[in-house]
Design a protein around this motif. Structure first.
Motif, PDB file in Angstrom:
ATOM      1  N   ILE A  96       0.840  -1.200   0.000  1.00 11.40           N
ATOM      2  CA  ILE A  96       0.000   0.000   0.000  1.00 11.40           C
ATOM      3  C   ILE A  96       0.878   1.253   0.000  1.00 11.40           C
ATOM      4  O   ILE A  96       0.619   2.201  -0.741  1.00 11.40           O
ATOM      5  CB  ILE A  96      -0.972  -0.013   1.201  1.00 11.40           C
ATOM      6  N   LYS A  97       1.924   1.260   0.828  1.00  7.33           N
ATOM      7  CA  LYS A  97       2.853   2.404   0.877  1.00  7.33           C
ATOM      8  C   LYS A  97       3.498   2.645  -0.481  1.00  7.33           C
ATOM      9  O   LYS A  97       3.696   3.786  -0.895  1.00  7.33           O
ATOM     10  CB  LYS A  97       3.939   2.184   1.946  1.00  7.33           C
ATOM     11  N   ARG A  98       3.826   1.570  -1.193  1.00  3.59           N
ATOM     12  CA  ARG A  98       4.430   1.690  -2.525  1.00  3.59           C
ATOM     13  C   ARG A  98       3.457   2.380  -3.491  1.00  3.59           C
ATOM     14  O   ARG A  98       3.847   3.263  -4.261  1.00  3.59           O
ATOM     15  CB  ARG A  98       4.834   0.315  -3.038  1.00  3.59           C
ATOM     16  N   ILE A  99       2.188   1.988  -3.441  1.00  3.14           N
ATOM     17  CA  ILE A  99       1.179   2.598  -4.312  1.00  3.14           C
ATOM     18  C   ILE A  99       0.957   4.057  -3.918  1.00  3.14           C
ATOM     19  O   ILE A  99       0.835   4.932  -4.784  1.00  3.14           O
ATOM     20  CB  ILE A  99      -0.137   1.798  -4.270  1.00  3.14           C
ATOM     21  N   GLU A 100       0.929   4.344  -2.619  1.00  2.00           N
ATOM     22  CA  GLU A 100       0.781   5.732  -2.162  1.00  2.00           C
ATOM     23  C   GLU A 100       1.938   6.596  -2.652  1.00  2.00           C
ATOM     24  O   GLU A 100       1.746   7.749  -3.036  1.00  2.00           O
ATOM     25  CB  GLU A 100       0.700   5.780  -0.627  1.00  2.00           C
TER      26      GLU A 100
ATOM     27  N   GLU B  88       4.156  10.752  -6.337  1.00  2.00           N
ATOM     28  CA  GLU B  88       5.042  11.166  -7.433  1.00  2.00           C
ATOM     29  C   GLU B  88       4.247  11.584  -8.663  1.00  2.00           C
ATOM     30  O   GLU B  88       4.563  12.563  -9.319  1.00  2.00           O
ATOM     31  CB  GLU B  88       5.981  10.016  -7.811  1.00  2.00           C
ATOM     32  N   GLN B  89       3.224  10.822  -8.972  1.00  2.00           N
ATOM     33  CA  GLN B  89       2.471  11.019 -10.207  1.00  2.00           C
ATOM     34  C   GLN B  89       1.544  12.236 -10.149  1.00  2.00           C
ATOM     35  O   GLN B  89       1.432  12.973 -11.119  1.00  2.00           O
ATOM     36  CB  GLN B  89       1.663   9.748 -10.480  1.00  2.00           C
ATOM     37  N   PHE B  90       0.869  12.423  -9.005  1.00  2.00           N
ATOM     38  CA  PHE B  90      -0.151  13.465  -8.925  1.00  2.00           C
ATOM     39  C   PHE B  90       0.157  14.565  -7.913  1.00  2.00           C
ATOM     40  O   PHE B  90      -0.634  15.492  -7.738  1.00  2.00           O
ATOM     41  CB  PHE B  90      -1.519  12.849  -8.637  1.00  2.00           C
ATOM     42  N   GLY B  91       1.285  14.479  -7.214  1.00  2.00           N
ATOM     43  CA  GLY B  91       1.731  15.558  -6.345  1.00  2.00           C
ATOM     44  C   GLY B  91       0.888  15.772  -5.100  1.00  2.00           C
ATOM     45  O   GLY B  91       0.823  16.892  -4.588  1.00  2.00           O
ATOM     46  N   VAL B  92       0.239  14.730  -4.602  1.00  2.00           N
ATOM     47  CA  VAL B  92      -0.572  14.866  -3.385  1.00  2.00           C
ATOM     48  C   VAL B  92      -0.168  13.795  -2.376  1.00  2.00           C
ATOM     49  O   VAL B  92       0.294  12.720  -2.742  1.00  2.00           O
ATOM     50  CB  VAL B  92      -2.089  14.745  -3.665  1.00  2.00           C
ATOM     51  N   ASP B  93      -0.363  14.122  -1.122  1.00  2.00           N
ATOM     52  CA  ASP B  93      -0.104  13.179  -0.046  1.00  2.00           C
ATOM     53  C   ASP B  93      -1.363  12.369   0.196  1.00  2.00           C
ATOM     54  O   ASP B  93      -2.151  12.684   1.079  1.00  2.00           O
ATOM     55  CB  ASP B  93       0.274  13.945   1.221  1.00  2.00           C
ATOM     56  N   PHE B  94      -1.553  11.343  -0.602  1.00  2.00           N
ATOM     57  CA  PHE B  94      -2.750  10.514  -0.505  1.00  2.00           C
ATOM     58  C   PHE B  94      -2.458   9.310   0.378  1.00  2.00           C
ATOM     59  O   PHE B  94      -1.404   8.694   0.277  1.00  2.00           O
ATOM     60  CB  PHE B  94      -3.198  10.040  -1.891  1.00  2.00           C
ATOM     61  N   GLU B  95      -3.401   9.007   1.270  1.00  2.00           N
ATOM     62  CA  GLU B  95      -3.233   7.861   2.153  1.00  2.00           C
ATOM     63  C   GLU B  95      -4.507   7.022   2.147  1.00  2.00           C
ATOM     64  O   GLU B  95      -5.600   7.549   2.341  1.00  2.00           O
ATOM     65  CB  GLU B  95      -2.939   8.349   3.572  1.00  2.00           C
ATOM     66  N   PHE B  96      -4.358   5.731   1.911  1.00  2.00           N
ATOM     67  CA  PHE B  96      -5.503   4.821   1.939  1.00  2.00           C
ATOM     68  C   PHE B  96      -5.956   4.637   3.380  1.00  2.00           C
ATOM     69  O   PHE B  96      -5.146   4.379   4.259  1.00  2.00           O
ATOM     70  CB  PHE B  96      -5.136   3.455   1.350  1.00  2.00           C
ATOM     71  N   LYS B  97      -7.259   4.764   3.599  1.00  2.00           N
ATOM     72  CA  LYS B  97      -7.817   4.556   4.930  1.00  2.00           C
ATOM     73  C   LYS B  97      -8.649   3.280   4.983  1.00  2.00           C
ATOM     74  O   LYS B  97      -9.194   2.935   6.012  1.00  2.00           O
ATOM     75  CB  LYS B  97      -8.659   5.760   5.323  1.00  2.00           C
TER      76      LYS B  97
ATOM     77  N   GLY C  72      -5.585  15.422  -7.524  1.00  2.00           N
ATOM     78  CA  GLY C  72      -4.175  15.766  -7.683  1.00  2.00           C
ATOM     79  C   GLY C  72      -3.873  17.243  -7.868  1.00  2.00           C
ATOM     80  O   GLY C  72      -4.721  18.046  -8.235  1.00  2.00           O
ATOM     81  N   ASP C  73      -2.616  17.592  -7.608  1.00  2.00           N
ATOM     82  CA  ASP C  73      -2.093  18.939  -7.838  1.00  2.00           C
ATOM     83  C   ASP C  73      -1.186  18.971  -9.061  1.00  2.00           C
ATOM     84  O   ASP C  73      -0.914  20.021  -9.616  1.00  2.00           O
ATOM     85  CB  ASP C  73      -1.265  19.402  -6.629  1.00  2.00           C
ATOM     86  N   LYS C  74      -0.707  17.807  -9.469  1.00  2.00           N
ATOM     87  CA  LYS C  74       0.254  17.683 -10.567  1.00  2.00           C
ATOM     88  C   LYS C  74      -0.355  16.723 -11.586  1.00  2.00           C
ATOM     89  O   LYS C  74      -1.108  15.823 -11.227  1.00  2.00           O
ATOM     90  CB  LYS C  74       1.545  17.103  -9.962  1.00  2.00           C
ATOM     91  N   ASN C  75      -0.022  16.920 -12.866  1.00  2.00           N
ATOM     92  CA  ASN C  75      -0.569  16.088 -13.941  1.00  2.00           C
ATOM     93  C   ASN C  75      -2.097  16.114 -13.960  1.00  2.00           C
ATOM     94  O   ASN C  75      -2.758  15.081 -14.073  1.00  2.00           O
ATOM     95  CB  ASN C  75      -0.061  14.649 -13.851  1.00  2.00           C
TER      96      ASN C  75
END
Length: 143
Positions: A9-13, A18-27, A82-85
């Motif tokens: 999960i951490k790898r996907i986060e 990197e891809q979308f420039g946001v600190d996304f966390e699965f809950k 996202g903030d990026k892309n």
């Protein structure tokens, strides 16, 4: 489907960061099928006894791992924001997008991008040679 462990999960986060420039966390619980599709399942599901019920499918389709990136579903793009892309499309392009058409872009982006109109997130597309490839599922397109 397999339940992903915290390391996966951490790898996907990190890919999403990197891809979308946001600190996304699965809950929620994250599931992955054989086709690398990701599904989110509420943590409350742990309290449900499934032995006596028939289950056809589980979870919300979040996206797919493809070419080392994450290709988000419509709902996935709405969760990530996202903030990026991110490509902002005009009002007149929204209908074309939701009908499954490709769009043109002059932005110098590569890979998967989030499609947005004002405050609405409309899914994810792939940028290739000045075009945004449309991944809206055929059964979700407007006719």
């Amino acid at each position: 489907m397999e339940v992903l462990n915290r390391k996966e999960i951490k790898r996907i986060e990190e890919v999403i960061r990197e891809q979308f420039g946001v600190d996304f966390e699965f809950k929620d619980i994250v599931l992955k099928n054989k086709e690398d599709k990701l599904f989110l399942l509420s943590n409350d599901f742990k309290n449900v006894s499934v032995e006596k019920i028939r289950v056809n499918s589980l979870g919300l389709f979040f996206g797919r791992i493809q070419d080392g990136m994450v290709r988000l579903s419509i709902e996935g793009s709405q969760l990530v924001k996202g903030d990026k892309n991110v490509i902002e499309i005009k009002d007149e392009e929204v209908k074309k997008w939701l009908m499954g058409e490709e769009l043109k872009t002059e932005q110098d982006l590569k890979g998967f991008v989030i499609i947005k109109n004002k405050e609405d997130y409309l899914g994810c597309g792939g940028v290739k040679e000045g075009r945004i490839l449309n991944y809206v599922a055929k059964d979700r397109r407007i006719k």
